[in-house]
Scaffold this motif. Structure first.
Motif, PDB file in Angstrom:
ATOM      1  N   MET A 198      86.188   1.935  18.101  1.00 20.35           N
ATOM      2  CA  MET A 198      85.073   3.021  17.829  1.00 20.35           C
ATOM      3  C   MET A 198      83.970   2.865  17.680  1.00 20.35           C
ATOM      4  N   MET A 199      82.914   3.701  18.195  1.00 24.59           N
ATOM      5  CA  MET A 199      81.452   3.432  18.093  1.00 24.59           C
ATOM      6  C   MET A 199      80.835   4.825  18.225  1.00 24.59           C
ATOM      7  N   GLY A 200      79.780   4.999  17.377  1.00 24.02           N
ATOM      8  CA  GLY A 200      78.986   6.079  17.067  1.00 24.02           C
ATOM      9  C   GLY A 200      77.883   6.624  18.531  1.00 24.02           C
ATOM     10  N   ASP A 201      77.836   7.642  18.708  1.00 24.74           N
ATOM     11  CA  ASP A 201      77.082   8.187  19.788  1.00 24.74           C
ATOM     12  C   ASP A 201      75.604   7.771  19.459  1.00 24.74           C
ATOM     13  N   ASN A 202      74.960   7.625  18.210  1.00 24.82           N
ATOM     14  CA  ASN A 202      73.746   7.081  17.807  1.00 24.82           C
ATOM     15  C   ASN A 202      73.803   5.699  17.770  1.00 24.82           C
ATOM     16  N   ARG A 203      73.927   4.964  18.913  1.00 27.38           N
ATOM     17  CA  ARG A 203      73.995   3.598  18.990  1.00 27.38           C
ATOM     18  C   ARG A 203      73.368   2.487  17.971  1.00 27.38           C
ATOM     19  N   HIS A 204      72.054   2.843  17.415  1.00 26.17           N
ATOM     20  CA  HIS A 204      71.234   2.126  16.643  1.00 26.17           C
ATOM     21  C   HIS A 204      71.251   2.501  15.205  1.00 26.17           C
ATOM     22  N   ASP A 205      71.955   3.631  15.036  1.00 27.71           N
ATOM     23  CA  ASP A 205      72.128   3.920  13.570  1.00 27.71           C
ATOM     24  C   ASP A 205      73.794   4.383  13.349  1.00 27.71           C
ATOM     25  N   SER A 206      74.742   3.225  13.830  1.00 28.08           N
ATOM     26  CA  SER A 206      75.894   3.615  13.384  1.00 28.08           C
ATOM     27  C   SER A 206      76.732   2.224  13.091  1.00 28.08           C
ATOM     28  N   TRP A 207      77.444   2.338  11.787  1.00 21.10           N
ATOM     29  CA  TRP A 207      78.115   1.021  11.550  1.00 21.10           C
ATOM     30  C   TRP A 207      79.616   1.385  11.952  1.00 21.10           C
ATOM     31  N   ASP A 208      79.688   0.683  12.945  1.00 22.06           N
ATOM     32  CA  ASP A 208      81.078   0.903  13.545  1.00 22.06           C
ATOM     33  C   ASP A 208      81.899  -0.475  14.014  1.00 22.06           C
ATOM     34  N   SER A 209      82.835  -0.084  14.963  1.00 19.56           N
ATOM     35  CA  SER A 209      83.597  -1.421  15.354  1.00 19.56           C
ATOM     36  C   SER A 209      82.662  -2.555  15.757  1.00 19.56           C
ATOM     37  N   ARG A 210      81.660  -2.459  16.265  1.00 16.76           N
ATOM     38  CA  ARG A 210      80.908  -3.724  16.461  1.00 16.76           C
ATOM     39  C   ARG A 210      80.744  -4.552  15.298  1.00 16.76           C
ATOM     40  N   PHE A 211      80.603  -3.968  13.914  1.00 24.19           N
ATOM     41  CA  PHE A 211      80.436  -4.578  12.944  1.00 24.19           C
ATOM     42  C   PHE A 211      81.663  -4.998  12.105  1.00 24.19           C
ATOM     43  N   TRP A 212      82.506  -3.931  12.279  1.00 22.30           N
ATOM     44  CA  TRP A 212      83.801  -4.266  11.471  1.00 22.30           C
ATOM     45  C   TRP A 212      85.070  -4.498  12.198  1.00 22.30           C
ATOM     46  N   GLY A 213      85.157  -4.393  13.446  1.00 23.73           N
ATOM     47  CA  GLY A 213      86.222  -4.495  14.318  1.00 23.73           C
ATOM     48  C   GLY A 213      87.065  -3.534  14.743  1.00 23.73           C
ATOM     49  N   TYR A 214      88.523  -3.941  14.840  1.00 25.65           N
ATOM     50  CA  TYR A 214      89.353  -2.914  15.433  1.00 25.65           C
ATOM     51  C   TYR A 214      89.679  -1.746  14.323  1.00 25.65           C
ATOM     52  N   VAL A 215      90.290  -0.810  14.964  1.00 32.28           N
ATOM     53  CA  VAL A 215      90.802   0.300  14.013  1.00 32.28           C
ATOM     54  C   VAL A 215      92.212   0.446  14.257  1.00 32.28           C
ATOM     55  N   PRO A 216      93.215   0.033  13.240  1.00 30.70           N
ATOM     56  CA  PRO A 216      94.598  -0.119  13.399  1.00 30.70           C
ATOM     57  C   PRO A 216      95.323   1.507  13.431  1.00 30.70           C
ATOM     58  N   GLU A 217      96.423   1.824  14.384  1.00 32.43           N
ATOM     59  CA  GLU A 217      96.858   3.011  14.707  1.00 32.43           C
ATOM     60  C   GLU A 217      97.471   3.584  13.162  1.00 32.43           C
ATOM     61  N   ASP A 218      97.735   3.082  12.032  1.00 30.20           N
ATOM     62  CA  ASP A 218      97.909   3.586  11.018  1.00 30.20           C
ATOM     63  C   ASP A 218      96.739   4.314  10.083  1.00 30.20           C
ATOM     64  N   HIS A 219      95.553   3.845  10.676  1.00 30.62           N
ATOM     65  CA  HIS A 219      94.296   4.551  10.170  1.00 30.62           C
ATOM     66  C   HIS A 219      94.145   5.702  10.872  1.00 30.62           C
TER      67      HIS A 219
END
Length: 369
Positions: A316-337
């Motif tokens: 998962m990634m934010g559309d505001n690419r340089h102002d988004s704390w997303d999978s690039r920084f914390w990795g995968y999103v499991p299906e149970d989340h």
């Protein structure tokens, strides 16, 4: 002769409910109905940050469809409905009873490009001790689904070697240089929905600019140049290391991968390289204990040469690419989340505007794409 022997006797009148009982019954029914709707069909969420800015704005209120991907049964059934996990620092749920992950059938599966609400994987660590369904909710766009190979080259996402479609209103940051030290008129920034991140020099600014407004900003006489900010491949910033925080990979938020997203049933070899990329998923999300003895890995006390994933994962990634704390920084999103799919903005307010102009009328009941 008595001809009335077969005649029905009138029913005894039912005891009339008191006003208090009627109110109690109505409230109980409303709570049960709302709980079912909220738990199985739809929920309302608010956009708290600018990570999806351009597509979804801070102050947007969304309807999230849980039935799109299948309603997730609550892990913590003993909770106060319609409340945050904590109110005034006090938990609104009882954690001693926790149900295993279970999801009812849905209308479909998560597709690349969907805007998804999910619980943050960062709070899965033991120090948080927070059940999955009570973790903070985030909203991002799905970039990769289970089994996909994801690569980012100069901010462009590639999935399985092909450039992924960019969001219509995707944003990133630009280095804007003016002809002199005269500040850029704040009204211009407001009118063009431009965010000022910082001023690097007397005439150099870092701005987040909607793509459709770049040409308009360039047309002003005091704008000398507008250059996209991109971290070069191999350029590492130790203050914001990306997942999996391994300096040897030399990945950054603009040049990343390749990385295969784990898929249920996918078997990998267990070695230093795969553990760098997948250890968190195996250990934290799939609840295994990993020990290392020399070059050997032990999973739950047994020497392991391979591992087969139990769940599907998403990127998962934010559309505001340089102002988004997303999978690039914390990795995968499991299906149970996964909570559900964002389908509509039903209300929106702008906190920067005056009282009479706060409501963004054009966004009310706006479908999400």
């Amino acid at each position: 002769m008595n001809w009335n022997i077969f005649k029905r006797k009138p029913k005894a009148e039912r005891k009339k409910k008191s006003k208090t009982r009627e109110w109690v019954d109505a409230i109980v029914f409303a709570v049960i109905a709302a709980t079912i709707i909220r738990g199985l069909l739809f929920s309302a969420y608010a956009i708290p940050s600018g990570s999806m800015e351009g597509t979804q704005l801070v102050g947007d209120y969304l309807f999230v469809s849980k039935i799109s991907y299948g309603p997730r049964i609550a892990n913590t059934p003993l909770a106060i409905p319609f409340t945050e996990p904590k109110v005034f620092g006090i938990k609104t749920y009882l954690s001693f009873l926790q149900l295993p992950y279970w999801r009812l059938p849905g209308l479909g599966e998560i597709k690349k490009g969907d805007i998804v609400v999910f619980n943050t994987p960062e709070e899965a660590d033991l120090e948080h001790s927070t059940p999955v369904d009570e973790r903070t909710s985030l909203i991002k766009r799905c970039q990769a689904t289970p089994g996909d190979t994801l690569t980012i080259v100069n901010t462009q996402v590639y999935i399985n070697g092909k450039a992924a479609p960019n969001a219509p209103h995707q944003q990133t940051s630009y280095l804007v240089t003016t002809t002199d030290a005269t500040p850029i008129n704040p009204k211009i920034l407001t009118d063009l929905n431009i965010e000022k991140r910082m001023q690097r020099d007397t005439n150099v600014y870092e701005l987040v600019i909607p793509r459709e407004n770049i040409a308009t900003l360039k047309s002003y006489s005091n704008i000398k140049s507008i250059v996209t900010i991109i971290k070069k491949a191999g350029e590492i910033d130790s203050s914001s290391l990306v997942f999996p925080r391994d300096l040897n990979l030399k990945w950054n938020e603009d040049n990343y991968g390749p990385l295969i997203i784990p898929k249920r049933g996918w078997t990998i070899s267990v070695n230093d390289s795969t553990m760098t990329l997948y250890r968190r998923a195996i250990e934290v999300y799939e609840n295994n204990k990993i020990d290392v003895n020399g070059k050997d890995y032990y999973i739950n006390g047994k020497k392991a040469d391979t591992y087969t994933f139990k769940m599907n994962y998403y990127w998962m990634m934010g559309d505001n690419r340089h102002d988004s704390w997303d999978s690039r920084f914390w990795g995968y999103v499991p299906e149970d989340h996964i909570v559900g799919k964002a389908v509509m903005t039903f209300f929106s307010t702008d906190s920067t505007k005056s009282f009479f102009n706060k409501i963004r009328w054009h966004r009310i009941f706006k479908p999400i794409d």
